[in-house]
Write a protein that holds these residues in place. Structure first.
Motif, PDB file in Angstrom:
ATOM      1  N   LEU A 501       0.820  -1.212   0.000  1.00 21.21           N
ATOM      2  CA  LEU A 501       0.000   0.000   0.000  1.00 21.21           C
ATOM      3  C   LEU A 501       0.854   1.261   0.000  1.00 21.21           C
ATOM      4  CD1 LEU A 501      -2.870  -1.003   2.467  1.00 21.21           C
ATOM      5  CD2 LEU A 501      -2.938  -0.911  -0.035  1.00 21.21           C
ATOM      6  N   ILE A 502       1.972   1.232   0.710  1.00 22.66           N
ATOM      7  CA  ILE A 502       2.876   2.382   0.730  1.00 22.66           C
ATOM      8  C   ILE A 502       3.496   2.601  -0.644  1.00 22.66           C
ATOM      9  CG2 ILE A 502       5.100   3.188   1.601  1.00 22.66           C
ATOM     10  CD1 ILE A 502       2.834   3.712   3.512  1.00 22.66           C
ATOM     11  N   GLY A 503       3.814   1.502  -1.331  1.00 21.09           N
ATOM     12  CA  GLY A 503       4.493   1.607  -2.623  1.00 21.09           C
ATOM     13  C   GLY A 503       3.671   2.275  -3.699  1.00 21.09           C
ATOM     14  N   GLY A 504       2.335   2.236  -3.606  1.00 16.90           N
ATOM     15  CA  GLY A 504       1.508   2.815  -4.656  1.00 16.90           C
ATOM     16  C   GLY A 504       1.259   4.297  -4.515  1.00 16.90           C
ATOM     17  N   ILE A 505       1.626   4.880  -3.357  1.00 19.39           N
ATOM     18  CA  ILE A 505       1.301   6.291  -3.122  1.00 19.39           C
ATOM     19  C   ILE A 505       2.107   7.205  -4.032  1.00 19.39           C
ATOM     20  CG2 ILE A 505       1.409   8.154  -1.423  1.00 19.39           C
ATOM     21  CD1 ILE A 505       0.767   6.135   0.730  1.00 19.39           C
ATOM     22  N   LEU A 506       3.419   6.988  -4.122  1.00 23.97           N
ATOM     23  CA  LEU A 506       4.264   7.904  -4.890  1.00 23.97           C
ATOM     24  C   LEU A 506       3.998   7.849  -6.401  1.00 23.97           C
ATOM     25  CD1 LEU A 506       7.649   7.748  -2.969  1.00 23.97           C
ATOM     26  CD2 LEU A 506       5.904   9.519  -2.915  1.00 23.97           C
ATOM     27  N   PRO A 507       3.841   6.668  -7.027  1.00 21.77           N
ATOM     28  CA  PRO A 507       3.482   6.683  -8.452  1.00 21.77           C
ATOM     29  C   PRO A 507       2.164   7.405  -8.720  1.00 21.77           C
ATOM     30  CG  PRO A 507       4.265   4.515  -7.839  1.00 21.77           C
ATOM     31  CD  PRO A 507       4.142   5.302  -6.569  1.00 21.77           C
ATOM     32  N   PHE A 508       1.178   7.219  -7.848  1.00 24.32           N
ATOM     33  CA  PHE A 508      -0.076   7.947  -8.034  1.00 24.32           C
ATOM     34  C   PHE A 508       0.121   9.439  -7.809  1.00 24.32           C
ATOM     35  CE2 PHE A 508      -3.741   9.905  -5.898  1.00 24.32           C
ATOM     36  CZ  PHE A 508      -4.657   9.848  -6.939  1.00 24.32           C
ATOM     37  N   GLY A 509       0.930   9.798  -6.811  1.00 20.55           N
ATOM     38  CA  GLY A 509       1.192  11.209  -6.544  1.00 20.55           C
ATOM     39  C   GLY A 509       1.864  11.917  -7.699  1.00 20.55           C
ATOM     40  N   TYR A 569       5.380  -6.806  -8.187  1.00 22.64           N
ATOM     41  CA  TYR A 569       4.285  -6.483  -9.099  1.00 22.64           C
ATOM     42  C   TYR A 569       3.211  -5.680  -8.378  1.00 22.64           C
ATOM     43  CZ  TYR A 569       1.227  -7.205 -13.129  1.00 22.64           C
ATOM     44  OH  TYR A 569       0.449  -7.011 -14.247  1.00 22.64           O
ATOM     45  N   LEU A 570       2.859  -6.113  -7.175  1.00 22.63           N
ATOM     46  CA  LEU A 570       1.770  -5.466  -6.448  1.00 22.63           C
ATOM     47  C   LEU A 570       2.174  -4.106  -5.880  1.00 22.63           C
ATOM     48  CD1 LEU A 570       0.371  -8.570  -4.526  1.00 22.63           C
ATOM     49  CD2 LEU A 570      -0.585  -7.491  -6.565  1.00 22.63           C
ATOM     50  N   THR A 571       3.465  -3.922  -5.605  1.00 27.18           N
ATOM     51  CA  THR A 571       3.913  -2.651  -5.014  1.00 27.18           C
ATOM     52  C   THR A 571       3.613  -1.481  -5.936  1.00 27.18           C
ATOM     53  OG1 THR A 571       5.648  -3.713  -3.714  1.00 27.18           O
ATOM     54  CG2 THR A 571       5.916  -1.371  -4.195  1.00 27.18           C
ATOM     55  N   ALA A 572       4.038  -1.582  -7.192  1.00 25.81           N
ATOM     56  CA  ALA A 572       3.751  -0.506  -8.139  1.00 25.81           C
ATOM     57  C   ALA A 572       2.296  -0.548  -8.592  1.00 25.81           C
ATOM     58  CB  ALA A 572       4.687  -0.595  -9.344  1.00 25.81           C
ATOM     59  N   GLY A 573       1.746  -1.763  -8.711  1.00 24.56           N
ATOM     60  CA  GLY A 573       0.373  -1.894  -9.178  1.00 24.56           C
ATOM     61  C   GLY A 573      -0.661  -1.349  -8.208  1.00 24.56           C
ATOM     62  N   SER A 574      -0.309  -1.224  -6.928  1.00 25.51           N
ATOM     63  CA  SER A 574      -1.270  -0.725  -5.940  1.00 25.51           C
ATOM     64  C   SER A 574      -1.640   0.738  -6.185  1.00 25.51           C
ATOM     65  CB  SER A 574      -0.705  -0.883  -4.523  1.00 25.51           C
ATOM     66  OG  SER A 574       0.438  -0.077  -4.344  1.00 25.51           O
ATOM     67  N   SER A 575      -0.878   1.428  -7.030  1.00 23.17           N
ATOM     68  CA  SER A 575      -1.248   2.807  -7.371  1.00 23.17           C
ATOM     69  C   SER A 575      -2.615   2.860  -8.047  1.00 23.17           C
ATOM     70  CB  SER A 575      -0.190   3.431  -8.284  1.00 23.17           C
ATOM     71  OG  SER A 575      -0.013   2.644  -9.451  1.00 23.17           O
ATOM     72  N   ALA A 576      -3.039   1.737  -8.663  1.00 24.20           N
ATOM     73  CA  ALA A 576      -4.360   1.686  -9.285  1.00 24.20           C
ATOM     74  C   ALA A 576      -5.469   1.808  -8.244  1.00 24.20           C
ATOM     75  CB  ALA A 576      -4.524   0.388 -10.074  1.00 24.20           C
ATOM     76  N   LEU A 577      -5.220   1.317  -7.029  1.00 22.85           N
ATOM     77  CA  LEU A 577      -6.209   1.459  -5.957  1.00 22.85           C
ATOM     78  C   LEU A 577      -6.446   2.930  -5.641  1.00 22.85           C
ATOM     79  CD1 LEU A 577      -7.978   0.357  -3.645  1.00 22.85           C
ATOM     80  CD2 LEU A 577      -5.906   0.252  -2.243  1.00 22.85           C
ATOM     81  N   TYR A 578      -5.363   3.714  -5.582  1.00 25.46           N
ATOM     82  CA  TYR A 578      -5.496   5.143  -5.304  1.00 25.46           C
ATOM     83  C   TYR A 578      -6.142   5.862  -6.484  1.00 25.46           C
ATOM     84  CZ  TYR A 578      -2.381   3.946  -1.501  1.00 25.46           C
ATOM     85  OH  TYR A 578      -1.837   3.358  -0.389  1.00 25.46           O
TER      86      TYR A 578
END
Length: 639
Positions: A501-509, A569-578
């Motif tokens: 969940l932490i990993g997806g914040i910065l790509p979305f940001g 895979y899930l670390t970067a992919g979690s940005s889709a949740l945001y």
């Protein structure tokens, strides 16, 4: 034998493409300038009825407007059909640089059903869209903040609700008179001119007439000598069942200094470049922060670790080793559900290739808004042809995991992601069809999409898979132990759920500001043509997804957890949740959708977009981590 099979598959795919080109028009239309002489006929085409409140487009003649004797559909490409565009001829005809004053178009009698339809469309704030020389009609909008700069809205409102003659309740009035203004740029050397602007001012006028003559219709409320129709005392045209409504229009021409190449600037000036630059700077700050962390890991910590590990000489010293080198015997062990990972990685490569090539075409100007539907058509066709790379990358990874059922893996790559998307799309299309909207994709187009999928994409996936399996297997830099090592208990901040969940914040940001403009262009009926900014943001997204995955992967290996395949895979992919959560925030704060079907359509399409974004960013993060892990373990001496 293999080459013969490949040749047959390629020939079959090419044959399908030729067949589809005869069934449906998939070309990207080229828009060339047209020169008009004085007196040349100008035909106004009608487009769809659109509303930002319902997101359900309707055919222009869904309402009882003036219809020509023979309604002809203009040739559409695939993208126009998928967007719900229905371009047809109309009764509005002009002559170049010849003004018309109060021309009667027709008289219609509103039946009960017609009046109900008009009232519903006025309630939902529907706009009627028209096209002249490939330019959409625009309405000048007065800004409330007092600024004198001119802004435009796409299309004119069907009507309005207001009070008239002391009525207490709001009544429905229809815009039945259109004042067109055509701007043209004249060639100084010849008498020819090019159309560079198309504006309209809608008005509601209760036209009166004594006796109606179809061959020579005349109304007493205006005459050909009337210069200014919009005067005080004109009664508006109320929507009442059983009442006659006369539709009229006038045309004026104005010479303009705008050149033909710049005529779309009016429609593209709605976005503020300063905000886009702020988006780029915001994203670059995130990239610089992550790059600093990666540089610190690479230059200091990692190089120091490698130097220390390579200096260990005695067996006792080797037994005392800690950190990421300790799991060298398990780090390349195949993960659980390795076949599914291969499928998702292959699909991600397909989406990445489609996105990259589409943006390059858009940057070169091939997919401008004047190429109506071109962007959607290009995305669909590029997706189909990128199946070759999906099969290749999936099979190479599957072979590295020592998989044996390569045909099953290829079938999953060809059918899993498109199948999920098609199922969602079919359900949403059924809802649109139930609302009798023109946005529903016809059966013929649906069949064409299935033929593209089965006739071209699937064979290309098999070709790519065959080529991938012919390549030598990717060798691991270190040997894998037969018995897996036990993973020690992890700190709370290194648990899979938290780190993912932490990993997806910065790509979305890095992309969320530009995401606002993309959502606005899709759901608020505006044009998006700032592909230069979008391409920069896309590159920043790639770098951000790769760097955050590498950083968290390094921390994970240092804590002696070697299950990094899916986690990467899930670390970067979690940005889709945001992204999906932001789309929900946008829905409740920016949109005025009230209908249940419209809400389902919005969240359904945003779920599809988020799923594709998950596969894209997840694949980027996976390949970055895959390269990083192979790099560091090939740099140390393993006995």
């Amino acid at each position: 034998m293999g080459r013969r099979i490949l040749g047959r598959i390629a020939a079959a795919a090419f044959g399908f493409l030729l067949l589809l080109s005869s069934v449906h028009s998939f070309y990207l239309p080229g828009v060339a300038p047209r020169d008009f002489l004085q007196g040349d006929d100008l035909a106004v085409k009608v487009n769809k009825l659109s509303s930002t409140k319902t997101q359900l487009p309707y055919d222009f003649y869904f309402l009882n407007y003036c219809k020509p004797k023979n309604i002809k559909n203009v040739a559409e490409n695939l993208g126009e059909v998928l967007r719900g565009d229905r371009i047809e001829n109309s009764v509005y005809t002009f002559r170049m640089r010849e003004e018309q004053s109060c021309t009667v178009a027709c008289k219609v009698t509103l039946e009960e059903k017609d009046a109900k339809n008009f009232k519903e469309k006025i309630d939902d704030e529907y706009r009627a869209n028209m096209i002249l020389d490939n330019l959409p009609v625009a309405v000048i909008r007065q800004r409330r903040d007092g600024i004198t700069s001119t802004t435009y809205e796409h299309g004119f409102r069907v009507g309005f609700i207001g009070n008239y003659a002391g009525s207490k309740e709001g009544k429905y009035f229809i815009h039945n008179h259109l004042s067109f203004r055509v701007m043209y740029h004249k060639d100084p050397e010849t008498e020819s001119a090019r159309i560079v602007g198309f504006e309209v001012s809608p008005t509601s006028i209760n036209h009166e007439f004594k006796e109606w003559d179809e061959n020579n219709p005349k109304v007493t409320t205006c005459s050909p000598n009337t210069k200014n129709l919009i005067q005080g005392g004109m009664a508006p045209q109320e929507v009442v069942a059983g009442k006659d409504v006369v539709f009229s229009y006038d045309v004026t021409f104005k010479e303009s200094n705008i050149k033909w190449a710049s005529r779309w600037d009016t429609y593209l000036l709605m976005n503020d470049d300063q905000i886009h630059w702020f988006s780029i700077i915001n994203s670059l700050m995130i990239v610089l922060f992550l790059s600093g962390m990666v540089a610190m890991i690479m230059m200091r910590t990692l190089y120091r670790d490698i130097a220390n590990y390579n200096q260990l000489e005695t067996q006792d010293e080797a037994q005392e080793e800690t950190g990421w080198k300790l799991v060298h015997g398990d780090v390349f062990r195949a993960p659980i559900n390795s076949g599914l990972l291969c499928v998702y990685v292959g699909t991600g490569v397909q989406i990445f290739g489609m996105t990259l090539v589409t943006m390059i075409f858009a940057l070169l100007g091939f997919l401008s808004p004047s190429n109506r539907g071109g962007l959607m058509t290009a995305m669909v066709l590029l997706w189909v042809f990128m199946g070759l790379f999906a099969g290749y990358s999936s099979s190479r990874l599957y072979k590295m995991f020592k998989g044996t059922e390569w045909k099953r893996n290829t079938l999953k790559t060809a059918f899993m992601f498109p199948g999920i998307l098609f199922a969602f799309f079919f359900v949403l299309n059924a809802l649109i069809w139930g609302e009798k909207s023109s946005g529903a994709v016809p059966f013929g187009t649906m069949f064409a999409l299935v033929c593209l999928w089965f006739g071209i994409s699937v064979p290309l996936v098999f070709v790519g898979s065959y080529l991938g399996f012919k390549k030598p297997v990717i060798e691991d830099p270190v040997k894998t132990n037969k018995i897996p090592r036990q993973v020690p208990e992890q700190a709370w901040y290194m648990t899979p759920i938290f780190s993912v969940l932490i990993g997806g914040i910065l790509p979305f940001g890095a992309v969320f500001i530009e995401l606002f403009f993309i959502l606005t262009s899709i759901w608020l009926n505006q044009f998006y043509y700032i592909f230069g900014f979008l391409f920069i943001v896309f590159l920043i997204l790639i770098v951000t997804s790769a760097e955050i995955t590498v950083v968290l992967c390094y921390f994970q290996l240092c804590s002696e957890d070697y299950h990094w395949w899916w986690r990467a895979y899930l670390t970067a992919g979690s940005s889709a949740l945001y992204l999906f959560l932001y789309s929900a925030f946008y829905f409740f704060t920016k949109l005025e959708i009230t209908k249940l079907v419209s809400g389902i359509l919005y969240f359904g399409y945003m779920l599809i977009a988020s799923y594709a974004f998950f596969v894209l960013t997840g694949t980027i993060g996976f390949y970055a981590c895959f390269w990083f892990v192979r790099k560091i373990y090939s740099s140390v001496k393993i006995d």
